[in-house]
Design a protein around this motif. Sequence first.
Motif, mmCIF file in Angstrom:
data_model
loop_
_atom_site.group_PDB
_atom_site.id
_atom_site.type_symbol
_atom_site.label_atom_id
_atom_site.label_comp_id
_atom_site.label_asym_id
_atom_site.label_seq_id
_atom_site.Cartn_x
_atom_site.Cartn_y
_atom_site.Cartn_z
ATOM 1 N N ILE A 43 0.864 -1.182 0.000
ATOM 2 C CA ILE A 43 0.000 0.000 0.000
ATOM 3 C C ILE A 43 0.902 1.234 0.000
ATOM 4 N N THR A 44 0.819 2.037 -1.045
ATOM 5 C CA THR A 44 1.628 3.250 -1.145
ATOM 6 C C THR A 44 1.051 4.341 -0.239
ATOM 7 N N PRO A 45 1.820 5.366 0.082
ATOM 8 C CA PRO A 45 1.269 6.479 0.874
ATOM 9 C C PRO A 45 0.045 7.124 0.213
ATOM 10 N N GLU A 46 0.043 7.223 -1.114
ATOM 11 C CA GLU A 46 -1.108 7.813 -1.819
ATOM 12 C C GLU A 46 -2.351 6.936 -1.671
ATOM 13 N N LEU A 47 -2.164 5.632 -1.772
ATOM 14 C CA LEU A 47 -3.302 4.723 -1.606
ATOM 15 C C LEU A 47 -3.778 4.686 -0.164
ATOM 16 N N ARG A 48 -2.854 4.824 0.768
ATOM 17 C CA ARG A 48 -3.240 4.912 2.183
ATOM 18 C C ARG A 48 -4.141 6.132 2.401
ATOM 19 N N ASP A 49 -3.763 7.263 1.822
ATOM 20 C CA ASP A 49 -4.586 8.473 1.930
ATOM 21 C C ASP A 49 -5.960 8.261 1.305
ATOM 22 N N PHE A 50 -5.990 7.584 0.153
ATOM 23 C CA PHE A 50 -7.267 7.272 -0.498
ATOM 24 C C PHE A 50 -8.142 6.434 0.437
ATOM 25 N N ILE A 51 -7.570 5.398 1.041
ATOM 26 C CA ILE A 51 -8.310 4.537 1.963
ATOM 27 C C ILE A 51 -8.891 5.343 3.124
ATOM 28 N N ILE A 52 -8.089 6.211 3.696
ATOM 29 C CA ILE A 52 -8.535 7.016 4.835
ATOM 30 C C ILE A 52 -9.744 7.867 4.480
ATOM 31 N N ASP A 53 -9.809 8.331 3.231
ATOM 32 C CA ASP A 53 -10.904 9.204 2.794
ATOM 33 C C ASP A 53 -12.203 8.457 2.478
ATOM 34 N N GLN A 54 -12.163 7.139 2.368
ATOM 35 C CA GLN A 54 -13.350 6.389 1.940
ATOM 36 C C GLN A 54 -14.333 6.190 3.084
ATOM 37 N N LYS A 55 -15.620 6.199 2.743
ATOM 38 C CA LYS A 55 -16.698 6.031 3.717
ATOM 39 C C LYS A 55 -17.246 4.612 3.738
ATOM 40 N N ILE A 56 -16.882 3.802 2.749
ATOM 41 C CA ILE A 56 -17.386 2.440 2.653
ATOM 42 C C ILE A 56 -16.316 1.569 1.998
ATOM 43 N N MET B 264 -5.376 -8.390 8.353
ATOM 44 C CA MET B 264 -5.030 -8.977 7.058
ATOM 45 C C MET B 264 -3.610 -8.615 6.665
ATOM 46 N N ASP B 265 -2.841 -9.643 6.303
ATOM 47 C CA ASP B 265 -1.531 -9.445 5.696
ATOM 48 C C ASP B 265 -1.771 -9.298 4.202
ATOM 49 N N VAL B 266 -1.454 -8.129 3.669
ATOM 50 C CA VAL B 266 -1.713 -7.801 2.269
ATOM 51 C C VAL B 266 -0.529 -8.280 1.431
ATOM 52 N N HIS B 267 -0.799 -9.127 0.429
ATOM 53 C CA HIS B 267 0.276 -9.596 -0.444
ATOM 54 C C HIS B 267 0.158 -9.048 -1.861
ATOM 55 N N LEU B 268 -1.009 -8.475 -2.209
ATOM 56 C CA LEU B 268 -1.189 -7.870 -3.524
ATOM 57 C C LEU B 268 -2.130 -6.687 -3.397
ATOM 58 N N VAL B 269 -1.742 -5.589 -4.018
ATOM 59 C CA VAL B 269 -2.563 -4.386 -4.099
ATOM 60 C C VAL B 269 -2.812 -4.156 -5.587
ATOM 61 N N GLN B 270 -4.086 -3.998 -5.952
ATOM 62 C CA GLN B 270 -4.400 -3.791 -7.358
ATOM 63 C C GLN B 270 -5.312 -2.585 -7.508
ATOM 64 N N THR B 271 -4.956 -1.718 -8.423
ATOM 65 C CA THR B 271 -5.820 -0.594 -8.760
ATOM 66 C C THR B 271 -6.410 -0.833 -10.137
ATOM 67 N N SER B 272 -7.576 -0.292 -10.370
ATOM 68 C CA SER B 272 -8.172 -0.273 -11.694
ATOM 69 C C SER B 272 -8.907 1.051 -11.862
ATOM 70 N N CYS B 273 -9.328 1.318 -13.086
ATOM 71 C CA CYS B 273 -9.746 2.672 -13.460
ATOM 72 C C CYS B 273 -10.968 3.190 -12.718
ATOM 73 N N GLY B 274 -11.991 2.412 -12.566
ATOM 74 C CA GLY B 274 -13.205 2.905 -11.938
ATOM 75 C C GLY B 274 -13.996 3.870 -12.800
ATOM 76 N N GLY C 259 -14.649 12.502 -6.781
ATOM 77 C CA GLY C 259 -13.282 12.822 -7.161
ATOM 78 C C GLY C 259 -12.766 11.949 -8.288
ATOM 79 N N LYS C 260 -11.450 11.785 -8.324
ATOM 80 C CA LYS C 260 -10.776 10.993 -9.355
ATOM 81 C C LYS C 260 -11.241 9.532 -9.308
ATOM 82 N N PRO C 261 -11.565 8.909 -10.456
ATOM 83 C CA PRO C 261 -12.024 7.525 -10.446
ATOM 84 C C PRO C 261 -10.912 6.558 -10.037
ATOM 85 N N LEU C 262 -11.280 5.574 -9.211
ATOM 86 C CA LEU C 262 -10.322 4.569 -8.774
ATOM 87 C C LEU C 262 -11.066 3.420 -8.102
ATOM 88 N N ILE C 263 -10.647 2.212 -8.405
ATOM 89 C CA ILE C 263 -11.038 1.025 -7.654
ATOM 90 C C ILE C 263 -9.747 0.460 -7.082
#
Length: 181
Positions: free
Chosen positions: A8-21, A122-132, A82-86
């Motif tokens: 999990i990158t710092p940018e993705l961590r910030d994205f996670i923190i901002d999510q409501k669900i 959860m021990d995370v072994h893969l992080v995947q982003t897609s466009c959304g 905001g910016k699309p992301l899954i």
Amino acid sequence: MGKKLEFITPELRDFIIDQKIFFVGTAADEGSVNISPKGTDSFRVIDENKIIWLNLTGSGNETAAHLLKNSRMTIMFCAFEGKPLILRLYGNAKIYHRRDSEFQKHIGLFPENTGSRQIIEMDVHLVQTSCGFAVPFMDFKEERNTLNAWSSKQGIEGIEKYWESKNTQSIDGFETEILRN
């Protein structure tokens, strides 16, 4: 477009923190696949490869039953503004109940809640982003307080009685160990 990462990158961590669900997917080797929406202030990124989330009392306890059978878990976040992301986090998870020292170690990271049922690590072994690109825009209005109000009204004894009647087995009959001593 999509990327696969090992952490999990710092940018993705910030994205996670901002999510409501977020959505949690689990399955035993047989039986039903479960996908659960989760809300409230219940998710924490511990480090680039470890997350925890607080599982609140609900009508079922599928995640717990599945993790006892098969530790695989997927968590998905979607940008509804905001910016699309899954974002998907893939890994292996453990479940901690109130009786476990790990539960006691982490419970202080979350707001107090009478319905706190388990903590999932959860021990995370893969992080995947897609466009959304096809995920709709939706405005966040407010958190629902219904579950928290219900849990508070039940009290600890009432919650434990509810667990006994509704949370000891999955819909496929798998044990959840919620009341094991």
